[in-house]
Design a protein around this motif. Structure first.
Motif, mmCIF file in Angstrom:
data_model
loop_
_atom_site.group_PDB
_atom_site.id
_atom_site.type_symbol
_atom_site.label_atom_id
_atom_site.label_comp_id
_atom_site.label_asym_id
_atom_site.label_seq_id
_atom_site.Cartn_x
_atom_site.Cartn_y
_atom_site.Cartn_z
ATOM 1 N N ARG A 197 0.860 -1.174 0.000
ATOM 2 C CA ARG A 197 0.000 0.000 0.000
ATOM 3 C C ARG A 197 0.897 1.224 0.000
ATOM 4 N N ILE A 198 0.672 2.139 -0.915
ATOM 5 C CA ILE A 198 1.541 3.305 -1.082
ATOM 6 C C ILE A 198 0.711 4.549 -0.799
ATOM 7 N N THR A 199 1.103 5.309 0.224
ATOM 8 C CA THR A 199 0.320 6.464 0.663
ATOM 9 C C THR A 199 1.210 7.682 0.864
ATOM 10 N N ARG A 200 0.553 8.825 1.000
ATOM 11 C CA ARG A 200 1.242 10.051 1.356
ATOM 12 C C ARG A 200 1.540 10.055 2.856
ATOM 13 N N SER A 201 2.498 10.860 3.266
ATOM 14 C CA SER A 201 2.707 11.101 4.697
ATOM 15 C C SER A 201 3.039 12.581 4.884
ATOM 16 N N SER A 202 2.888 13.045 6.117
ATOM 17 C CA SER A 202 3.342 14.392 6.437
ATOM 18 C C SER A 202 4.852 14.342 6.678
ATOM 19 N N CYS A 203 5.412 15.388 7.227
ATOM 20 C CA CYS A 203 6.864 15.521 7.347
ATOM 21 C C CYS A 203 7.486 14.349 8.115
ATOM 22 N N LEU A 204 8.530 13.759 7.556
ATOM 23 C CA LEU A 204 9.262 12.672 8.200
ATOM 24 C C LEU A 204 10.504 13.173 8.942
#
Length: 411
Positions: free
Chosen positions: A356-363
């Motif tokens: 599953r490939i998703t967006r994320s906020s700042c890492l």
């Protein structure tokens, strides 16, 4: 001599003498969910006055083919009525494939109906489901700020996901909810967890979560669990999940409409935004019947064994890997959106990728991005370009071979 009303009645009955209905559900490991479909089929038979059987796409018996084989000796016309809430690959590919195969085996006229879709009866039902939760929480939408989250299954078909948002908007219109948002249990975004945490910032008095699913199965329990966790984590917001659609009699109104559309050749599908027919951004490779047919054949083969489903992993369960791509401002400026879309495209084209490939906020690695994190492996890739997507999918996601030159850090 018969009266006009008697003549119409006789003609109507005669028209149904050799006709049957097949109600097609998805199928579940939980027999309770399968029994709900069978109950709906029995109720539909009473409503329409003609034989109605139930069949399942996967995980439960009978299959569509077996059910049609059973109807062939007693009917010449069978109308397929779908339990599917929206038109994704099951409705567009898998069921039509099963029907086409059955047409070659049995002397049957088979009419294929549309999915349940968006219908006034369903909106009325959802409104009642929300009202039941409000009563249990002791809140009133006319006096309190009540937010609603409509949680769907989630699909790889953007057209189906878009209909969830449309349904949420129609549920909001004309009602005194503070807000109504669409979310998903998996496959796409926003997830239910993301929606709930986002709503907490508005500090509503209550959050009503409506699982937009037919049966009471694994996914509805997951909705309840996530809602309960949110309720514990945010004591200043009361949150509770309602019941799925179940076997409410109002669904029979929708089934009856879809049955009549199919048998009168007036089925309307949302072809203007179907990813198999038009070029949608990010889904260009899905256009064309050949790809859809191959996927349907593979899906059919994967679920051929229905006798021992507990021992066979369901191919729609949680993926083996979760990939997140930071799309916060810095990474976005460095090309993260292109990386995200290329990864998704490579994953769709792969025969082995289960991710599953998703967006994320700042890492937290600003300036070293675009950042791509792969879990449960705990591998973070940095300075990733869209050209690197093929290697990340082909080597890491397909073959568990880390792309060492892109590794930023390991956890």
């Amino acid at each position: 001599m018969s009266t006009p009303d008697e003549s119409r009645s006789a003609m109507s009955t005669a028209a149904f003498d050799d006709e049957a209905v097949l109600l097609v559900g998805h199928g579940s490991r939980r027999e309770k969910s399968n029994e709900q479909v069978r109950e709906l089929a029995a109720d539909l038979e009473s409503r329409l006055g003609i034989p109605a059987d139930a069949a399942f796409l996967e995980l439960a018996e009978p299959s569509i083919d077996d059910a049609l084989a059973g109807l062939a000796p007693v009917a010449s016309q069978v109308t397929i009525v779908h339990c599917s809430l929206f038109a994704a690959s099951h409705v567009k590919n898998d069921v039509p494939l099963a029907i086409e195969q059955a047409r070659g085996r049995y002397d049957l006229e088979i009419d294929n109906g549309a999915h349940l879709g968006i219908h006034p009866a369903i909106l009325d039902l959802l409104d009642d489901r929300a009202g039941a939760v409000e009563t249990e929480l002791g809140v009133d939408r006319t006096a309190d700020d009540v937010a609603v989250v409509l949680c769907g299954r989630g699909s790889s078909d953007p057209d189906a996901n878009g209909d969830v948002h449309k349904l949420a908007r129609l549920l909001y219109e004309g009602r005194e909810f503070d807000r109504v948002e669409a979310s998903f249990i998996g496959v796409t975004e926003p997830t239910l967890e993301e929606s709930l945490h986002g709503l907490s910032k508005h500090r509503p008095d209550a959050v009503v979560v409506l699982p937009y699913m037919l049966g009471d199965g694994v996914l509805t329990q997951r909705v309840r669990d996530w809602t309960s966790e949110f309720d514990d984590e945010y004591p200043y917001v009361d949150a509770l999940a309602g019941d799925p659609l179940g076997t409410d009699s109002r669904l029979l109104d929708v089934f009856a409409d879809r049955w009549q559309e199919a048998r009168s050749d007036s089925v309307e599908m949302s072809c203007d935004t179907c990813k198999y027919k038009v070029d949608l951004e990010g889904y260009e490779e899905d256009v064309g019947g050949a790809r859809a047919m191959l996927r349907a054949l593979a899906h059919q083969d994967a679920h051929a064994d229905r006798e021992n489903v507990d021992d066979e992993p369901h191919t729609h369960d949680a993926p083996a890997k979760h990939v997140t791509v930071c799309t916060n401002r810095t990474c976005a400026d460095m090309g993260a959106p292109a990386v995200l879309e290329r990864l998704r495209q490579e994953a769709r084209d792969s025969e082995h990728c289960d991710a599953r490939i998703t967006r994320s906020s700042c890492l937290g690695r600003c300036g070293d991005g675009p950042m791509v994190a792969v879990y449960p492996d705990g591998i973070w890739y940095g300075d990733v370009s869209s050209e690197d997507a093929e290697r990340i999918v082909g080597d890491h996601l397909d073959r568990d071979r880390i792309v060492s030159e892109l590794v930023d850090q390991t956890l």
